[in-house]
Design a protein around this motif. Structure first.
Motif, short mmCIF file in Angstrom:
data_model
loop_
_atom_site.label_atom_id
_atom_site.label_comp_id
_atom_site.label_asym_id
_atom_site.label_seq_id
_atom_site.Cartn_x
_atom_site.Cartn_y
_atom_site.Cartn_z
N ASP A 41 37.04 39.15 52.00
CA ASP A 41 37.62 37.99 51.65
C ASP A 41 38.12 37.92 50.12
O ASP A 41 38.27 36.84 49.88
N GLY A 42 38.07 39.31 49.59
CA GLY A 42 38.19 39.10 48.08
C GLY A 42 37.43 38.68 47.06
O GLY A 42 37.68 38.43 46.08
N ARG A 43 36.31 38.00 47.48
CA ARG A 43 35.11 37.53 46.88
C ARG A 43 34.70 38.65 45.71
O ARG A 43 34.38 38.14 44.72
N VAL A 44 34.38 39.85 46.07
CA VAL A 44 33.75 40.85 45.44
C VAL A 44 34.57 41.95 45.19
O VAL A 44 35.12 42.40 46.33
N THR A 45 34.47 42.71 43.96
CA THR A 45 35.06 43.77 44.01
C THR A 45 33.80 44.70 43.52
O THR A 45 33.16 44.42 42.53
N PHE A 46 33.79 45.90 43.98
CA PHE A 46 32.54 46.96 43.80
C PHE A 46 33.06 48.25 43.27
O PHE A 46 34.00 48.73 44.02
N GLU A 47 32.66 48.60 42.39
CA GLU A 47 33.15 49.77 41.49
C GLU A 47 31.74 50.57 41.20
O GLU A 47 30.58 49.96 40.77
N GLY A 66 32.18 31.25 38.64
CA GLY A 66 31.35 30.12 39.41
C GLY A 66 30.69 30.37 40.54
O GLY A 66 30.06 29.71 41.33
N ASP A 67 31.00 31.88 41.05
CA ASP A 67 30.30 32.18 42.28
C ASP A 67 28.85 32.12 42.25
O ASP A 67 28.07 32.69 41.49
N PRO A 68 28.24 31.63 43.33
CA PRO A 68 26.64 31.61 43.54
C PRO A 68 26.06 32.99 43.27
O PRO A 68 24.99 33.15 42.81
N ASP A 73 20.23 33.65 38.27
CA ASP A 73 18.85 33.26 39.10
C ASP A 73 19.18 33.41 40.61
O ASP A 73 18.57 32.82 41.40
N CYS A 74 20.36 34.24 41.05
CA CYS A 74 20.68 34.38 42.32
C CYS A 74 19.63 35.12 43.00
O CYS A 74 19.07 36.09 42.70
#
Length: 88
Positions: A41-47, A66-68, A73-74
């Motif tokens: 969904d393009g929410r996260v990029t992982f490197e 702003g992503d939870p 404290d996620c």
């Protein structure tokens, strides 16, 4: 004296925050490569970049501020659940 190049600065309209994650890949994977992936969904990029010759990596998850999942404290279980779903 005129410089041989021109610098144009752009406004950052897509700022990201990161979470660092120590990670190991399977022993049969090459340990001298950088790995990169985007969530569906393009929410996260992982490197992930190698930190030693034995398969240990320093990985970064880049998220919108702003992503939870970016919150300090996620819930780690929520983060792991998302990670396992998007990066099996």
């Amino acid at each position: 004296k005129e410089l041989p190049f021109h610098v144009k600065r752009y406004e950052d309209d897509n700022p990201r925050v990161y979470k660092s994650i120590p990670i190991s890949f399977p022993s049969h994977w090459p340990h001298d490569l950088n790995y990169s992936a985007r969530s569906s969904d393009g929410r996260v990029t992982f490197e992930a970049l190698p930190s030693d010759a034995h398969g240990k990596y320093c990985a970064l998850m880049l998220l919108k501020a702003g992503d939870p999942l970016a919150a300090a404290d996620c819930d780690p279980d929520l983060l792991r659940s998302y990670f396992e779903k998007e990066y099996p």
